[in-house]
Design an enzyme around this catalytic site. Structure first.
Site, PDB file in Angstrom:
ATOM      1  N   GLY A 167      10.998  48.647  66.893  1.00  0.00           N
ATOM      2  CA  GLY A 167      11.736  48.129  65.922  1.00  0.00           C
ATOM      3  C   GLY A 167      12.746  48.626  65.344  1.00  0.00           C
ATOM      4  O   GLY A 167      13.444  49.589  65.484  1.00  0.00           O
TER       5      GLY A 167
ATOM      6  N   TRP B  50      12.757  54.625  72.785  1.00  0.00           N
ATOM      7  CA  TRP B  50      14.204  54.362  73.270  1.00  0.00           C
ATOM      8  C   TRP B  50      14.744  54.403  72.265  1.00  0.00           C
ATOM      9  O   TRP B  50      14.715  53.302  70.892  1.00  0.00           O
ATOM     10  CB  TRP B  50      14.193  52.735  73.734  1.00  0.00           C
ATOM     11  CG  TRP B  50      15.339  52.572  74.354  1.00  0.00           C
ATOM     12  CD1 TRP B  50      15.978  52.923  75.742  1.00  0.00           C
ATOM     13  CD2 TRP B  50      16.250  51.677  73.954  1.00  0.00           C
ATOM     14  NE1 TRP B  50      17.156  52.577  75.969  1.00  0.00           N
ATOM     15  CE2 TRP B  50      17.463  51.746  74.678  1.00  0.00           C
ATOM     16  CE3 TRP B  50      16.292  51.025  72.909  1.00  0.00           C
ATOM     17  CZ2 TRP B  50      18.569  50.769  74.393  1.00  0.00           C
ATOM     18  CZ3 TRP B  50      17.420  50.194  72.392  1.00  0.00           C
ATOM     19  CH2 TRP B  50      18.587  50.165  73.367  1.00  0.00           C
TER      20      TRP B  50
ATOM     21  N   CYS C 186      10.262  50.711  72.887  1.00  0.00           N
ATOM     22  CA  CYS C 186       9.488  51.741  72.662  1.00  0.00           C
ATOM     23  C   CYS C 186       7.892  51.231  72.872  1.00  0.00           C
ATOM     24  O   CYS C 186       7.832  49.964  73.006  1.00  0.00           O
ATOM     25  CB  CYS C 186       9.615  52.163  71.086  1.00  0.00           C
ATOM     26  SG  CYS C 186      11.186  52.507  70.739  1.00  0.00           S
TER      27      CYS C 186
ATOM     28  N   GLU D 232      24.932  39.225  89.327  1.00  0.00           N
ATOM     29  CA  GLU D 232      23.485  39.947  89.389  1.00  0.00           C
ATOM     30  C   GLU D 232      23.580  41.053  90.003  1.00  0.00           C
ATOM     31  O   GLU D 232      23.155  42.124  89.699  1.00  0.00           O
ATOM     32  CB  GLU D 232      22.361  38.928  89.652  1.00  0.00           C
ATOM     33  CG  GLU D 232      21.489  39.608  90.044  1.00  0.00           C
ATOM     34  CD  GLU D 232      20.446  40.253  88.731  1.00  0.00           C
ATOM     35  OE1 GLU D 232      21.082  40.281  87.708  1.00  0.00           O
ATOM     36  OE2 GLU D 232      19.420  40.805  89.172  1.00  0.00           O
TER      37      GLU D 232
ATOM     38  N   LYS E  14      23.018  44.827  88.796  1.00  0.00           N
ATOM     39  CA  LYS E  14      22.202  45.808  89.347  1.00  0.00           C
ATOM     40  C   LYS E  14      22.958  47.282  89.771  1.00  0.00           C
ATOM     41  O   LYS E  14      22.404  48.166  89.507  1.00  0.00           O
ATOM     42  CB  LYS E  14      21.644  45.217  90.622  1.00  0.00           C
ATOM     43  CG  LYS E  14      20.622  44.250  90.794  1.00  0.00           C
ATOM     44  CD  LYS E  14      19.265  44.601  90.086  1.00  0.00           C
ATOM     45  CE  LYS E  14      19.176  44.216  88.688  1.00  0.00           C
ATOM     46  NZ  LYS E  14      18.544  43.398  87.937  1.00  0.00           N
TER      47      LYS E  14
ATOM     48  N   HIS F 298      43.905  35.315  89.545  1.00  0.00           N
ATOM     49  CA  HIS F 298      44.367  35.073  88.128  1.00  0.00           C
ATOM     50  C   HIS F 298      44.352  36.281  87.322  1.00  0.00           C
ATOM     51  O   HIS F 298      44.066  36.310  86.010  1.00  0.00           O
ATOM     52  CB  HIS F 298      43.462  33.871  87.693  1.00  0.00           C
ATOM     53  CG  HIS F 298      43.966  32.444  88.245  1.00  0.00           C
ATOM     54  ND1 HIS F 298      44.767  31.856  88.216  1.00  0.00           N
ATOM     55  CD2 HIS F 298      42.977  31.829  88.879  1.00  0.00           C
ATOM     56  CE1 HIS F 298      44.887  30.811  88.605  1.00  0.00           C
ATOM     57  NE2 HIS F 298      43.531  30.601  89.338  1.00  0.00           N
TER      58      HIS F 298
ATOM     59  N   LYS G  66      13.087  48.786  79.219  1.00  0.00           N
ATOM     60  CA  LYS G  66      12.419  47.468  79.727  1.00  0.00           C
ATOM     61  C   LYS G  66      11.931  46.790  78.339  1.00  0.00           C
ATOM     62  O   LYS G  66      11.815  47.366  77.397  1.00  0.00           O
ATOM     63  CB  LYS G  66      11.314  47.765  80.591  1.00  0.00           C
ATOM     64  CG  LYS G  66      10.811  46.828  81.325  1.00  0.00           C
ATOM     65  CD  LYS G  66      11.640  46.279  82.733  1.00  0.00           C
ATOM     66  CE  LYS G  66      11.122  45.342  83.485  1.00  0.00           C
ATOM     67  NZ  LYS G  66      12.139  44.716  84.321  1.00  0.00           N
TER      68      LYS G  66
ATOM     69  N   GLU H 265      24.020  49.158  86.514  1.00  0.00           N
ATOM     70  CA  GLU H 265      22.795  49.487  85.830  1.00  0.00           C
ATOM     71  C   GLU H 265      21.789  50.990  86.340  1.00  0.00           C
ATOM     72  O   GLU H 265      21.496  51.873  85.548  1.00  0.00           O
ATOM     73  CB  GLU H 265      21.886  48.543  85.073  1.00  0.00           C
ATOM     74  CG  GLU H 265      21.062  47.877  86.243  1.00  0.00           C
ATOM     75  CD  GLU H 265      19.984  46.797  85.707  1.00  0.00           C
ATOM     76  OE1 GLU H 265      19.611  46.987  84.430  1.00  0.00           O
ATOM     77  OE2 GLU H 265      19.796  46.062  86.276  1.00  0.00           O
TER      78      GLU H 265
HETATM   79  C1  F6R Z   1      18.661  43.673  84.212  1.00  0.00           C
HETATM   80  C2  F6R Z   1      17.571  43.553  83.194  1.00  0.00           C
HETATM   81  C3  F6R Z   1      17.828  43.149  82.009  1.00  0.00           C
HETATM   82  C4  F6R Z   1      16.864  41.745  81.372  1.00  0.00           C
HETATM   83  C5  F6R Z   1      17.261  41.417  80.072  1.00  0.00           C
HETATM   84  C6  F6R Z   1      16.278  40.216  79.660  1.00  0.00           C
HETATM   85  O1  F6R Z   1      18.212  44.261  85.458  1.00  0.00           O
HETATM   86  O2  F6R Z   1      16.375  43.730  83.529  1.00  0.00           O
HETATM   87  O3  F6R Z   1      18.961  42.508  81.933  1.00  0.00           O
HETATM   88  O4  F6R Z   1      16.920  40.861  82.541  1.00  0.00           O
HETATM   89  O5  F6R Z   1      17.125  42.530  79.325  1.00  0.00           O
HETATM   90  O6  F6R Z   1      15.030  40.624  79.660  1.00  0.00           O
HETATM   91  P1  F6R Z   1      13.734  39.427  79.740  1.00  0.00           P
HETATM   92  O7  F6R Z   1      13.985  38.813  81.087  1.00  0.00           O
HETATM   93  O8  F6R Z   1      12.622  40.277  79.797  1.00  0.00           O
HETATM   94  O9  F6R Z   1      14.010  38.609  78.604  1.00  0.00           O
END
Ligand code: F6R
Length: 605
Positions: free
Chosen positions: A100, A74, A2, A478, A482, A501, A600, A485
């Site tokens: 939080g 969020w 948030c 990865e 990508k 397996h 994020k 998500e």
């Molecule tokens: C995926 C993504 C998340 C972050 C994870 C860690 O695209 O962005 O998996 O990598 O939440 O975030 P940080 O790197 O900020 O600790």
């Protein structure tokens, strides 16, 4: 997750609040709202739409005020709805926003209900609003200071009171909060980025701090109730990061920024050296016997690649753990361990807690690989390397990942130097390769049309399998992350050798199988795995390099990168997978920068 913005000034601060929310919106976008204090009333506007809609509502109601708070949410407790959107009000007298999670919210709710408070939302935040109200007797600062003593969990809050003009009170524990200083105005925000363009004079609050901002001054009290000074620093807030330029989405912009981000991260670095990681690094690097990497999500995958570099180049035993697992499991600590936390934001709650846990076990040699200089992780580690990716706005991490890899490669070479595990000419050659990365990544970006063609086919599928081996298994992980998500296509990654397996059972002509097959020592093994897929009718999408015998044929689609890039090949192959995921999501019409349910910087557990 948030985002919080607040202001106390002698002018209309509503535009500052809205602009701040706009800058923070990428972190959480389930709902947003503002509450301002006007003529001894509190006025609130909330929406489950985006900040742009909030702005329209504010304009429609012609709201202007010199004091207020704002929030972008969020959802954790309670679904995304207007009712659950912040700010929360208590009896029209207190308005509060919160980042939080409050762990003892149930017990507090029961107590407050007994005092007659009526709850309108399902949030833990409303509990804090009523709690502050129950303790308020004309002095907001004292009420907040008393209230936070009763909170268990993580919080950053900002509060205004109907009867206290030109005053905002904030408090933090476990979630970041900063104060911005202007001329006859002060601000509060969960990130200095929110205040870019308004002020670059920032004071960072510490754990347990309670702060009050008025137009002409601010004061801070620490967790023990003592008045303290939090130094105001000039911070460089990357405003350019917020401009989209010619791109359609931030994710696209950030994918294409990677050559620049890598060049900036490596700028001025001629050769690997422990000093790049901090003054004390030479002494620590000479002492450490093993490495423990802690991270989450994409950053964890960077750790998985790094572990192979560290063992290959520096011959140092390396373990990589998912932070949320490590923090709760019994482990065997060793004080001669280099604990490396990898994080774009430097605020990820699990990684931060894992770092603190590692330290509590006596593992005090800690290093942060991080993109945010002012973050908690950078402040709490002894050593640090700052990636210079610039602000990453798209929720799906791209340029942060590749710059982390560049930093981790430097770490492996620096440790190799200290441990004398590589001849000097090998270090020089690897370094040359590393410095050439920006150009090599640009060449991968030129493959975009081919990956768009793949994406058009992927957009019709429900599932996808990603395969890789060795250094490229984390890249398969990865790539799958990508894709899932942002396109919401179910994707899984396996080390190619594991196919038989179990996962081979999933392979039919409806299952696209992406195989990362660089021209390395494992190529022939990967080719056998691809044959296993074709024999079951699976359609292959192969990322390979020039000069391999992997050819386009019925059921086999090939995208070829330029010559194999040795140990740094993962940095190139991942860029192609980023483009695949991006274009698949765009084809499906998804909100690429704000994928559903995500945010994020995951600053809650
Ligand atoms: C995926 C993504 C998340 C972050 C994870 C860690 O695209 O962005 O998996 O990598 O939440 O975030 P940080 O790197 O900020 O600790």
């Amino acid at each position: 997750m948030c985002g919080i913005v607040g202001a106390a000034a002698k002018r209309d601060i509503v535009p500052v609040l809205v602009e701040g929310l706009r800058r923070l919106e990428y972190r959480g976008y389930d709902s947003c709202g503002v509450a301002v204090q006007i003529n001894n009333t509190l006025q609130r506007v909330r929406t489950v739409s985006r900040v742009a809609d909030l702005d329209t509502q504010i304009q429609t109601h012609a709201i202007h005020a010199d004091t207020g708070i704002a929030h972008t949410r969020w959802a954790t407790h309670g679904a995304p709805s207007t009712r659950n959107a912040h700010p929360m009000l208590s009896r029209e007298q207190i308005a509060l926003v919160h980042n939080g999670i409050i762990e003892n919210h149930d017990a507090l709710r029961v107590r407050l209900q007994a005092l007659g408070y009526v709850f309108e939302s399902q949030t833990d935040t409303e509990v804090i609003a009523h709690l502050v109200h129950s303790l308020y007797a004309g002095d907001l600062f004292s009420a907040v200071a008393a209230a936070v003593k009763q909170l268990e969990g993580a919080y950053a809050i900002a509060v205004v009171a109907r009867d206290q003009p030109q005053c905002v009170v904030g408090a933090r524990a476990g979630s970041p909060l900063v104060i911005g200083v202007g001329l006859h105005e002060h601000f509060i925000a969960s990130d200095a980025l929110a205040l870019a363009g308004t002020t670059n004079q920032i004071a960072y609050l510490d754990e347990g701090d309670v702060a009050e901002i008025l137009p002409d001054q601010f004061r801070v009290q620490n967790a023990h109730g003592d008045a303290v000074v939090r130094t105001v620093q000039t911070v460089r807030v990357d405003e350019s990061g917020a401009a989209l330029g010619p791109y359609r989405h931030y994710m696209q912009k950030e994918i294409f920024e990677q050559p620049r981000a890598l060049a900036d991260t490596l700028e001025g670095i001629e050769s690997p050296a422990p000093e790049l990681f901090g003054e004390q690094a030479p002494a620590y690097f000479a002492r450490v016997k093993q490495v423990l990497v802690l991270a989450c999500g994409t950053s964890y995958y960077a750790g998985l690649v790094a572990a192979q570099w560290l063992e290959t180049l520096a011959k140092i035993p390396t373990r990589v753990e998912i932070a949320s697992e490590y923090r709760y499991r019994e482990s065997v600590p060793d004080p001669d361990t280099l604990v490396v936390v990898i994080s774009q934001s430097g605020e990820t709650a699990d990684t931060l807690a894992a770092l603190r846990h590692a330290r509590s076990l006596g593992q005090t040699i800690t290093l942060a690989i991080c993109n945010v200089a002012s973050s908690a992780m950078v402040r709490e580690t002894q050593l640090r390397f700052l990636t210079r990716a610039g602000a990453e706005i798209g929720v799906a991490s791209t340029k942060a990942f590749t710059t982390q890899l560049a930093a981790l490669f430097l770490l492996a070479l620096s440790l190799a130097k200290v441990r004398n595990t590589l001849p000097e000419q090998t270090i020089v050659a690897q370094m040359r390769h590393l410095r050439h990365l920006p150009r090599a990544v640009s060449a991968v970006l030129a493959l975009e049309p081919q990956l768009m063609a793949w994406a058009a086919r992927f957009a019709t599928r429900q599932h996808a399998l990603f395969l890789g081996r060795g250094l490229h298994y984390p890249i398969a992980l990865e790539g799958a992350l990508k894709l899932k998500e942002i396109s919401y296509i179910h994707a899984e990654a396996y080390p190619a050798g594991e196919l038989k397996h179990g996962p081979l059972a999933l392979v039919t002509d409806a299952m696209p199988v992406v195989t990362v097959a660089p021209n390395d020592a494992l190529l022939e093994k990967v080719r056998s795995n691809m044959a296993e897929v074709r024999a079951r009718g699976g359609e292959l999408y192969v990322l390979t390099d020039a000069h391999t015998q992997v050819l386009t044929e019925e059921g086999v689609h090939v995208v070829r990168l330029a010559a194999h890039y040795g140990l740094l090949s993962p940095v190139l192959h991942v860029v192609a997978l980023q483009l695949l995921a991006y274009h698949t999501a765009v084809t499906l019409g998804h909100d690429v920068d704000k994928p559903r349910n995500l945010a994020k910087s995951v600053t809650v557990e």
